[in-house]
Write an enzyme that holds these catalytic residues in place. Structure first.
Site, PDB file in Angstrom:
ATOM      1  N   ARG A  77      19.280  29.628 -14.048  1.00  0.00           N
ATOM      2  CA  ARG A  77      20.090  29.704 -15.268  1.00  0.00           C
ATOM      3  C   ARG A  77      20.637  28.354 -15.726  1.00  0.00           C
ATOM      4  O   ARG A  77      20.449  27.948 -16.869  1.00  0.00           O
ATOM      5  CB  ARG A  77      21.306  30.640 -15.063  1.00  0.00           C
ATOM      6  CG  ARG A  77      21.039  32.081 -15.298  1.00  0.00           C
ATOM      7  CD  ARG A  77      21.823  32.913 -14.324  1.00  0.00           C
ATOM      8  NE  ARG A  77      21.309  32.639 -13.010  1.00  0.00           N
ATOM      9  CZ  ARG A  77      20.235  33.247 -12.504  1.00  0.00           C
ATOM     10  NH1 ARG A  77      19.651  34.188 -13.174  1.00  0.00           N
ATOM     11  NH2 ARG A  77      19.760  32.926 -11.321  1.00  0.00           N
ATOM     12  N   THR A  78      21.380  27.695 -14.843  1.00  0.00           N
ATOM     13  CA  THR A  78      22.127  26.514 -15.280  1.00  0.00           C
ATOM     14  C   THR A  78      21.176  25.422 -15.756  1.00  0.00           C
ATOM     15  O   THR A  78      21.406  24.781 -16.784  1.00  0.00           O
ATOM     16  CB  THR A  78      23.027  26.010 -14.137  1.00  0.00           C
ATOM     17  OG1 THR A  78      23.714  27.130 -13.580  1.00  0.00           O
ATOM     18  CG2 THR A  78      24.035  25.009 -14.629  1.00  0.00           C
TER      19      THR A  78
ATOM     20  N   LYS B 208      13.713   8.098  -0.773  1.00  0.00           N
ATOM     21  CA  LYS B 208      13.654   6.821  -0.044  1.00  0.00           C
ATOM     22  C   LYS B 208      15.046   6.315   0.299  1.00  0.00           C
ATOM     23  O   LYS B 208      15.206   5.181   0.741  1.00  0.00           O
ATOM     24  CB  LYS B 208      12.941   5.758  -0.897  1.00  0.00           C
ATOM     25  CG  LYS B 208      11.546   6.152  -1.354  1.00  0.00           C
ATOM     26  CD  LYS B 208      11.005   5.105  -2.327  1.00  0.00           C
ATOM     27  CE  LYS B 208       9.867   5.651  -3.164  1.00  0.00           C
ATOM     28  NZ  LYS B 208       9.556   4.786  -4.310  1.00  0.00           N
TER      29      LYS B 208
ATOM     30  N   ARG C 272      23.723  18.925 -10.426  1.00  0.00           N
ATOM     31  CA  ARG C 272      24.079  19.939  -9.423  1.00  0.00           C
ATOM     32  C   ARG C 272      23.788  19.336  -8.065  1.00  0.00           C
ATOM     33  O   ARG C 272      22.713  18.765  -7.847  1.00  0.00           O
ATOM     34  CB  ARG C 272      23.273  21.224  -9.607  1.00  0.00           C
ATOM     35  CG  ARG C 272      23.484  22.189  -8.442  1.00  0.00           C
ATOM     36  CD  ARG C 272      22.879  23.541  -8.670  1.00  0.00           C
ATOM     37  NE  ARG C 272      23.656  24.301  -9.638  1.00  0.00           N
ATOM     38  CZ  ARG C 272      23.447  25.581  -9.911  1.00  0.00           C
ATOM     39  NH1 ARG C 272      22.481  26.237  -9.281  1.00  0.00           N
ATOM     40  NH2 ARG C 272      24.187  26.204 -10.799  1.00  0.00           N
TER      41      ARG C 272
ATOM     42  N   HIS D  88      32.270  25.013 -10.768  1.00  0.00           N
ATOM     43  CA  HIS D  88      31.114  25.313 -11.631  1.00  0.00           C
ATOM     44  C   HIS D  88      31.668  25.483 -13.050  1.00  0.00           C
ATOM     45  O   HIS D  88      31.762  26.590 -13.573  1.00  0.00           O
ATOM     46  CB  HIS D  88      30.423  26.585 -11.145  1.00  0.00           C
ATOM     47  CG  HIS D  88      29.028  26.787 -11.660  1.00  0.00           C
ATOM     48  ND1 HIS D  88      28.518  26.120 -12.770  1.00  0.00           N
ATOM     49  CD2 HIS D  88      28.020  27.599 -11.220  1.00  0.00           C
ATOM     50  CE1 HIS D  88      27.261  26.512 -12.974  1.00  0.00           C
ATOM     51  NE2 HIS D  88      26.942  27.401 -12.052  1.00  0.00           N
TER      52      HIS D  88
HETATM   53  N1   CP Z   1      24.861  31.150 -12.210  1.00  0.00           N
HETATM   54  C1   CP Z   1      24.129  30.108 -11.761  1.00  0.00           C
HETATM   55  O1   CP Z   1      24.637  29.020 -11.494  1.00  0.00           O
HETATM   56  O2   CP Z   1      22.808  30.392 -11.620  1.00  0.00           O
HETATM   57  P1   CP Z   1      21.700  29.335 -11.158  1.00  0.00           P
HETATM   58  O3   CP Z   1      22.000  28.964  -9.718  1.00  0.00           O
HETATM   59  O4   CP Z   1      20.380  30.026 -11.326  1.00  0.00           O
HETATM   60  O5   CP Z   1      21.844  28.128 -12.028  1.00  0.00           O
END
Ligand code: CP
Length: 301
Positions: free
Chosen positions: A52-53, A80, A102, A131
């Site tokens: 998603r993100t 590396k 992320r 998040h």
């Molecule tokens: N909700 C969410 O962060 O989903 P993903 O890990 O698929 O990005």
């Protein structure tokens, strides 16, 4: 609207900013022209898997007219030994203005902010920390349903202590005047959650909440013993939303889940698309909220 150079945590968001972002996301959903007037280059650096993100940020960037450079950590010089700071400085040097990151390490962004890197940083999830884009799309989804936050009862259930969604959402919902309560295994209800709201059984929680927010059991973050001892059916029976419990939700109540969903664990598979589920609405809203967040960080340029 206030501007933020970087968007990394719920701690940066005031109720006024949250309202402005929701309003802007709705305008963008309705087809408003993006505020960006000069070409922008973005890179999405995902050191943890994502459906998603990652795709939602990429869609948001494209809808804003940004050019997105592909970046796969496994194909990069990260393998590396290149540091995250050097990777970001490199991207900035070649012209990337926005990095969406992320990373598995909690608060990976803290030392980077101290370095004042020459690009905008958006946190797409740090370990069990924060998040913020999920938090903002969750707020947008709740606001669309109820029109306000003050006085709402929100139950957050599941893998609390490992959840960056729980950390961000409880902080912001409390700031906005919602009452936050918790459910799920007691060992994941650590003192930071006890300081925010009570821990209840599903039978106590479900009939009284306006929003039931279910969290994925993150087997990848459990210790070896926790993970090997995890029994999905037993979890579902005690802490999941079963079809029988679904009937106990109030008429106004909605179900949310950041996804991915463990079907048959956090909720019965049949409930993922039930009338009270807003799981796919959350994902839809996420594109427009991420557009608003990208505009926000670029607004001060
Ligand atoms: N909700 C969410 O962060 O989903 P993903 O890990 O698929 O990005």
């Amino acid at each position: 609207m206030t501007t933020l150079h970087d968007f990394v945590s719920a701690d940066q968001v005031t109720p006024v900013l949250a309202a402005a972002l929701i309003s802007r996301a709705r305008e963008l959903e309705a087809g408003a022209t993006p505020h960006l007037t000069t070409p922008y280059y973005a890179a999405n650096l995902f050191f943890e898997n994502s459906t998603r993100t990652h795709t939602s940020f990429e869609m948001a960037e494209r809808r804003l007219g940004m050019t997105t450079l592909p970046f796969d950590p496994k194909q990069s010089s990260v393998t590396k030994g290149e540091t995250l700071s050097d990777t970001l400085r490199t991207l900035a040097a070649i012209g990337v203005q926005v990095a969406v990151v992320r990373h598995p390490e909690d608060a990976y962004y803290a030392p980077l902010l101290a370095e004042h890197l020459p690009l905008h940083l958006i946190n797409a999830g740090d370990g069990a920390g924060q998040h913020p884009s999920q938090m903002m799309l969750d707020l947008m989804t709740i606001q669309a349903e109820f029109g306000h936050f003050a006085g709402l009862k929100v139950g957050i259930v599941g893998d609390l202590s490992h959840s960056r969604v729980a950390h961000s959402d409880m902080t912001m919902l409390t700031k906005l005047g919602a009452t936050v309560m918790f459910g799920g295994p007691a060992e994941w209800y650590t003192p930071e959650f006890a300081a925010v709201g009570p821990h209840l059984s599903m039978a106590e929680l479900v009939p009284q909440v306006d929003v039931l927010m279910l969290l994925r059991v993150q087997l990848e973050r459990l210790s070896g013993t926790e993970s090997s001892g995890f029994a999905p059916a037993a979890y579902h029976a005690q802490y999941g939303l079963t079809e029988a419990l679904y009937q106990k939700l109030g008429d106004q109540a909605i179900i949310m889940h950041p996804a991915p969903v463990n079907r048959g664990v956090e909720l019965a598979s049949s409930l993922v698309t039930a009338p009270k589920s807003r799981i796919f609405t959350q994902m839809h809203n996420g594109v427009f909220m991420r557009m608003a967040m990208l505009e926000l960080v670029c607004a001060g340029d």
